[in-house]
Write a protein that holds these residues in place. Structure first.
Motif, PDB file in Angstrom:
ATOM      1  N   LEU A  43       0.833  -1.195   0.000  1.00 12.52           N
ATOM      2  CA  LEU A  43       0.000   0.000   0.000  1.00 12.52           C
ATOM      3  C   LEU A  43       0.871   1.249   0.000  1.00 12.52           C
ATOM      4  N   PRO A  44       0.507   2.255  -0.810  1.00 16.47           N
ATOM      5  CA  PRO A  44       1.299   3.496  -0.807  1.00 16.47           C
ATOM      6  C   PRO A  44       1.176   4.211   0.534  1.00 16.47           C
ATOM      7  N   ALA A  45       2.155   5.055   0.818  1.00 13.31           N
ATOM      8  CA  ALA A  45       2.197   5.733   2.118  1.00 13.31           C
ATOM      9  C   ALA A  45       0.984   6.616   2.354  1.00 13.31           C
ATOM     10  N   ASP A  46       0.398   7.149   1.250  1.00  7.99           N
ATOM     11  CA  ASP A  46      -0.735   8.057   1.426  1.00  7.99           C
ATOM     12  C   ASP A  46      -2.086   7.345   1.315  1.00  7.99           C
ATOM     13  N   ALA A  47      -2.071   6.035   1.408  1.00  7.76           N
ATOM     14  CA  ALA A  47      -3.326   5.278   1.320  1.00  7.76           C
ATOM     15  C   ALA A  47      -4.192   5.563   2.538  1.00  7.76           C
ATOM     16  N   PRO A  48      -5.514   5.623   2.358  1.00  8.74           N
ATOM     17  CA  PRO A  48      -6.409   5.862   3.497  1.00  8.74           C
ATOM     18  C   PRO A  48      -6.213   4.803   4.572  1.00  8.74           C
ATOM     19  N   ALA A  49      -6.364   5.203   5.820  1.00  9.39           N
ATOM     20  CA  ALA A  49      -6.142   4.283   6.939  1.00  9.39           C
ATOM     21  C   ALA A  49      -7.128   3.127   6.920  1.00  9.39           C
ATOM     22  N   GLU A  50      -8.289   3.349   6.262  1.00 11.03           N
ATOM     23  CA  GLU A  50      -9.298   2.283   6.231  1.00 11.03           C
ATOM     24  C   GLU A  50      -8.842   1.070   5.426  1.00 11.03           C
ATOM     25  N   LEU A  51      -7.969   1.289   4.441  1.00 13.59           N
ATOM     26  CA  LEU A  51      -7.573   0.180   3.567  1.00 13.59           C
ATOM     27  C   LEU A  51      -6.806  -0.914   4.306  1.00 13.59           C
ATOM     28  N   PRO A  52      -5.743  -0.599   5.049  1.00 12.68           N
ATOM     29  CA  PRO A  52      -5.080  -1.682   5.782  1.00 12.68           C
ATOM     30  C   PRO A  52      -5.983  -2.327   6.819  1.00 12.68           C
ATOM     31  N   ALA A  53      -6.861  -1.524   7.425  1.00  5.58           N
ATOM     32  CA  ALA A  53      -7.802  -2.097   8.402  1.00  5.58           C
ATOM     33  C   ALA A  53      -8.740  -3.089   7.714  1.00  5.58           C
ATOM     34  N   LEU A  54      -9.175  -2.741   6.480  1.00  7.34           N
ATOM     35  CA  LEU A  54     -10.065  -3.633   5.745  1.00  7.34           C
ATOM     36  C   LEU A  54      -9.358  -4.944   5.395  1.00  7.34           C
ATOM     37  N   LEU A  55      -8.098  -4.831   4.989  1.00  9.76           N
ATOM     38  CA  LEU A  55      -7.333  -6.041   4.661  1.00  9.76           C
ATOM     39  C   LEU A  55      -7.136  -6.911   5.900  1.00  9.76           C
ATOM     40  N   ASP A  56      -6.973  -6.265   7.054  1.00 13.33           N
ATOM     41  CA  ASP A  56      -6.855  -7.025   8.306  1.00 13.33           C
ATOM     42  C   ASP A  56      -8.142  -7.799   8.595  1.00 13.33           C
ATOM     43  N   VAL A  57      -9.289  -7.161   8.332  1.00 14.27           N
ATOM     44  CA  VAL A  57     -10.583  -7.835   8.527  1.00 14.27           C
ATOM     45  C   VAL A  57     -10.673  -9.067   7.618  1.00 14.27           C
ATOM     46  N   HIS A  58     -10.251  -8.922   6.366  1.00 15.70           N
ATOM     47  CA  HIS A  58     -10.291 -10.028   5.424  1.00 15.70           C
ATOM     48  C   HIS A  58      -9.381 -11.170   5.872  1.00 15.70           C
TER      49      HIS A  58
END
Length: 606
Positions: A64-79
């Motif tokens: 993920l790029p450094a400026d990616a929204p914080a929700e994206l890594p959280a969503l991947l963690d949920v998956h």
């Protein structure tokens, strides 16, 4: 909780069993049973897919790029959490172990269970997590199918091991699906299911026709059945009333088990008629023929007492082939097999009738996909398609001609509506014969017939009879085109009416014109196998019925009890009635009150 669903009754009888759900998915999923020795391998496939998806998700998170929204890594963690949750992977493993489902089917089954649990949650946030679960499962399914590509639905002929359950004994299985394609129904014929339920379809949709040929209870057009019924629910199918009872009480279950036993006794009683000559009370001989889909169906036709095959639906040789059409030699072997199996009795082979509810994966050399047609029932189908593919058509004609060297073969042309189609077909047949002569391959002269399936054919029948040796009335399509009803569409299924006066008049007119011209005529549609129409068709002068083997005994019983001459005297009264069905019912009552004395030679049979 017990509840009822309502649909269209298309195949009589009672089925009781556990629900096997074929869930809709954005990824095509293969459904088949595995044997005991394959269990560990299937679990291994599932684990490998889980590990592959976990790696994909981890890589996505890492990149993920450094400026990616914080929700994206959280969503991947949920998956990732869902991927390793025992409620998904552990329960999927149990489907494989307990029910012997293949890995994809087991995963789809568990998704169905969990999705319903999410739907019942009160918290909006948690309820919306169902979409995450579906995305994870889709990734797993794609991982499992990545190497070979997604498979079509298929059914294994081998049943899974049964276990003792709440109601005791072995568990029969009932298939529940949104729809079942005709090609997949070929697999269904060899499967373990004792009945089926579909959300869509009409009384003469192909799934309904195959259900009747299998003589197993079925309900179609049950709308939301595949969404409401849960995997492994106990089900009762009342094929007479079109009712599905989900999770019945013990009292209701016992009542339907009694009805099942009564139906089995009735079938056994009717089976004793299979070798009884089919003759009416007034001495009219009636020919009872069988409709078959594959050469392997021929023994069942003989066992049922058929005196020949009135309709061999050759299109089923063309299905489930991933677009590769059968060659001349392959078709010849199939036709020859059926002809030899019938032991000298006539076999009527219909040229490929593709289209509408029976599309091919590849409709032509330029990969025309028939399902994209605006209205498939009115499009390039049946003889229209054959004439548009002359090389394929000549291959089929040569194969049928070659099979005629091994027995009595007749050729039947579907959906003829124009005289130029008839002439083009006969010219193609003449060319095929010439090619066989040049190749020194033996064949016999064969009779050629036309199907009366559209009103146009019925209205120009005298002209067609000058070109053809016989006719066969396909009532399923004749009703559809006369009444402008899509027979596979459950939303207009209530308007599909074989008792409509216009339909009956076209059938009666066609039979009369063929007999007047000295040409043989049969009915091969569902009306022929429905005992409710037997007396009326006999009154019209029909003496050749073609139906699924399972229907022969019931129709024969009606023939043995009918005085065709008395019914013929009342034919106009029925045809001119505003309510032909009620008129027939009244005639039944009248004749029952003053029965004809059965002929001595057949009184014992009935």
């Amino acid at each position: 909780m017990s509840f009822q669903l309502f649909g269209l009754p298309v195949s009589r009888g009672v089925a009781i069993g556990r629900a096997v759900l074929i869930a809709s998915s954005r990824v095509d999923v293969a459904h088949y049973f595995i044997n005991e020795g394959q269990v560990e391998a299937e679990i291994g496939r599932m684990r490998s897919a889980r590990d592959a998806v976990a790696q994909e998700l981890s890589n996505l998170k890492r990149d993920l790029p450094a400026d990616a929204p914080a929700e994206l890594p959280a969503l991947l963690d949920v998956h990732l959490l869902l991927l390793h949750d025992e409620a998904l992977t552990g329960a999927t493993k149990q489907w494989i172990i307990d029910r012997h489902y293949n890995a994809e089917w087991a995963l789809s089954a568990q998704l169905e269970v969990l999705a319903r649990q999410f739907d019942e949650m009160e918290d909006d946030y948690l309820r919306e997590r169902k979409a995450d679960l579906e995305q994870v499962v889709e990734r797993l399914l794609r991982a499992m199918s990545r190497d070979a590509g997604a498979s079509a639905v298929s059914f294994s002929p081998s049943p899974p091991p049964s276990a003792s359950r709440d109601f005791g004994g072995e568990d029969p299985l009932v298939l529940v699906a949104n729809d079942i394609a005709p090609a997949d129904m070929l697999q269904f014929k060899r499967s373990v299911f004792t009945g089926f339920i579909t959300d869509v379809g009409g009384k003469t949709s192909h799934t309904a026709i195959v259900a009747r040929s299998l003589d197993i209870p079925a309900v179609v057009g049950a709308r939301e059945a595949s969404r409401i019924i849960r995997q492994d629910d106990w089900l009762i199918i009342d094929g007479d009333a079109g009712i599905v009872i989900v999770n019945p009480s013990p009292i209701v279950l016992e009542e339907y088990r009694f009805r099942q036993r009564q139906s089995e006794l009735e079938r056994a009683r009717l089976s004793r008629l299979r070798h009884t000559p089919s003759v009416t009370l007034d001495g009219e001989k009636v020919e009872l023929l069988a409709n078959i889909e594959l050469p392997g169906d021929a023994p069942a036709a003989l066992e049922a007492g058929a005196v020949g095959v009135g309709l061999f639906r050759s299109e089923f040789l063309f299905m489930n082939r991933e677009g590769e059409l059968p060659g001349e030699d392959e078709q010849f072997e199939a036709y020859r097999s059926a002809v030899e199996a019938m032991g000298g009795l006539p076999v009527t082979i219909r040229t490929v009738d593709i289209g509408a509810d029976k599309p091919l994966e590849r409709m032509s050399v330029n990969e025309l996909r028939h399902e994209h047609a605006l209205n498939p029932a009115l499009g390039l189908r049946a003889i229209r398609w054959s004439l548009s593919e002359p090389a394929m058509f000549r291959q089929q004609l040569r194969a049928i001609l070659r099979a005629s060297a091994y027995g009595k073969v007749r050729l039947l042309v579907p959906m003829v509506a124009h005289l130029n189609e008839a002439r083009a077909t006969l010219e193609a047949l003449a060319r095929a014969k010439q090619q066989l002569v040049e190749a020194a391959k033996p064949f016999n002269d064969i009779e050629v017939g036309a199907m009366v399936e559209v009103p146009a054919a019925a209205l120009i029948l005298p002209s067609l009879l000058r070109l053809f040796d016989f006719v066969s009335i396909g009532t399923n399509d004749l009703i559809q085109y006369t009444l402008a009803i899509d027979r596979a569409d459950e939303t207009v299924a209530h308007l599909y009416d074989p008792w409509h006066a216009a339909v009956l008049q076209l059938v009666a007119q066609s039979i009369a014109q063929a007999r007047s011209a000295g040409k043989s005529v049969s009915v091969c549609g569902e009306m022929a196998g429905d005992p409710a129409f037997t007396e009326l068709l006999l009154a019209m002068g029909l003496r050749s019925f073609s139906m699924h083997p399972s229907q022969i005994s019931s129709v024969k019983q009606r023939i043995l009890r009918t005085d065709a001459r008395r019914w013929a005297g009342k034919l106009e009264q029925v045809l001119q009635s505003d309510d032909p069905q009620s008129a027939c019912t009244d005639l039944h009552r009248m004749f029952a009150a003053a029965p004809t004395q059965p002929a001595p030679q057949i009184s014992a049979a009935i």
